[in-house]
Design a protein around this motif. Structure first.
Motif, short mmCIF file in Angstrom:
data_model
loop_
_atom_site.label_atom_id
_atom_site.label_comp_id
_atom_site.label_asym_id
_atom_site.label_seq_id
_atom_site.Cartn_x
_atom_site.Cartn_y
_atom_site.Cartn_z
N MET A 1 3.54 8.66 -3.50
CA MET A 1 2.87 7.56 -4.35
C MET A 1 2.06 8.35 -5.07
SD MET A 1 0.84 4.30 -3.06
CE MET A 1 -0.54 4.82 -2.38
N ALA A 2 1.82 7.80 -6.57
CA ALA A 2 1.34 8.28 -7.36
C ALA A 2 -0.15 8.29 -7.23
CB ALA A 2 1.52 7.56 -8.98
N ASP A 3 -1.15 9.26 -7.73
CA ASP A 3 -2.62 9.09 -7.70
C ASP A 3 -2.99 7.80 -8.52
OD1 ASP A 3 -5.07 9.65 -8.99
OD2 ASP A 3 -5.07 11.67 -7.89
N PRO A 4 -3.79 7.10 -7.74
CA PRO A 4 -4.01 5.79 -8.63
C PRO A 4 -4.70 6.18 -9.84
CG PRO A 4 -5.09 5.86 -6.44
CD PRO A 4 -4.28 7.13 -6.42
N THR A 5 -5.57 7.14 -10.15
CA THR A 5 -6.29 7.63 -11.36
C THR A 5 -5.17 8.00 -12.44
OG1 THR A 5 -8.07 8.36 -10.09
CG2 THR A 5 -7.86 9.07 -12.59
N VAL A 6 -4.09 8.61 -11.92
CA VAL A 6 -3.13 9.18 -12.67
C VAL A 6 -2.42 7.75 -13.42
CG1 VAL A 6 -0.89 10.32 -13.06
CG2 VAL A 6 -2.95 11.42 -11.96
N ALA A 7 -1.92 6.89 -12.18
CA ALA A 7 -1.35 5.70 -12.59
C ALA A 7 -2.00 4.93 -13.55
CB ALA A 7 -0.96 4.99 -11.21
N ALA A 8 -3.43 4.56 -13.39
CA ALA A 8 -4.01 3.81 -14.41
C ALA A 8 -4.01 4.25 -15.67
CB ALA A 8 -5.13 3.59 -13.83
N LEU A 9 -4.22 5.91 -15.77
CA LEU A 9 -4.59 6.61 -17.11
C LEU A 9 -3.03 6.18 -17.90
CD1 LEU A 9 -7.01 9.25 -16.19
CD2 LEU A 9 -7.52 7.05 -17.55
N LEU A 10 -1.95 6.63 -17.11
CA LEU A 10 -0.69 6.50 -17.79
C LEU A 10 -0.59 5.12 -18.08
CD1 LEU A 10 1.56 8.87 -15.61
CD2 LEU A 10 0.56 9.28 -17.94
N GLU A 11 -0.84 4.10 -17.60
CA GLU A 11 -0.81 2.43 -17.91
C GLU A 11 -1.58 2.51 -19.32
OE1 GLU A 11 -1.62 -1.91 -16.39
OE2 GLU A 11 -1.02 -0.23 -14.84
N TRP A 12 -2.77 2.91 -19.24
CA TRP A 12 -3.52 2.87 -20.44
C TRP A 12 -2.81 3.22 -21.64
CZ3 TRP A 12 -7.62 -0.21 -22.04
CH2 TRP A 12 -8.17 -0.76 -21.14
N GLN A 13 -2.51 4.59 -21.40
CA GLN A 13 -1.71 5.44 -22.26
C GLN A 13 -0.39 4.82 -22.81
OE1 GLN A 13 -2.70 7.55 -24.00
NE2 GLN A 13 -0.78 8.73 -24.82
N GLY A 14 0.30 4.15 -22.02
CA GLY A 14 1.42 3.43 -22.41
C GLY A 14 1.00 2.08 -23.30
N SER A 15 0.01 1.34 -23.31
CA SER A 15 -0.59 0.30 -24.15
C SER A 15 -0.75 0.98 -25.52
CB SER A 15 -1.65 -0.28 -23.30
OG SER A 15 -2.43 -1.12 -24.26
#
Length: 162
Positions: free
Chosen positions: A1-15
């Motif tokens: 499972m992805a690190d939640p911080t990494v997942a959140a930052l990648l989601e923001w980057q995707g936006s």
């Protein structure tokens, strides 16, 4: 499972990535290649810079040490007239997907694997690098907002009159 911080930052980057693509895709072909500011960059050049100098360098090379071709000097900002705009946009999408795949399973406190000339990188962790990439992409998205408004009046944020 992805690190939640990494997942959140990648989601923001995707936006932010989508914001960049939306602004450039809304421009006409001539406007995509036109320099609107004295510095001389073009919207396509900016997208190529984000692909090569930001996504490829910071996430693939710096964070994982991947052996990728690095642009030299301002080469990332230069798009020749013979390069199709769609190829630049697709190149950005590809680099973004490769960048995400390279770091999605790393912990947020992972240290960079590489830096120029074997020196010390300016950031200590993936979290710091992702924040740098996010800020740079958001800053350039704002630049594209200005270029878009100058080109065709298109506004991403419309302010109501007081």
């Amino acid at each position: 499972m992805a690190d939640p911080t990494v997942a959140a930052l990648l989601e923001w980057q995707g936006s932010r990535r989508r914001h960049v693509l939306e602004q450039v895709e809304a421009l006409t072909e001539p406007e995509r290649r036109a320099a609107r500011l004295p510095s001389g960059w073009t919207p396509l050049g900016l997208v190529q810079h984000l692909a090569l100098d930001v996504e490829r360098v910071w996430l693939r090379r710096v964070m994982t040490g991947a052996d990728v071709e690095l642009p030299l000097g301002y080469a990332g900002w230069t798009v020749g007239p013979d390069v199709p705009a769609d190829a630049v946009l697709e190149g950005y999408r590809t680099e973004c997907a490769l960048a995400d795949a390279a770091v999605v399973d790393l912990p947020s406190d992972a240290a960079p694997a590489w830096w120029f000339d074997g020196g010390e990188p300016p950031y200590d962790t993936l979290r710091d690098v992702l924040l740098h990439v996010l800020v740079e992409t958001a800053t350039h998205a704002g630049h594209l907002d200005v270029v878009r408004e100058l080109a065709d009046g298109g506004q991403r944020l419309v302010l109501d009159e007081p």
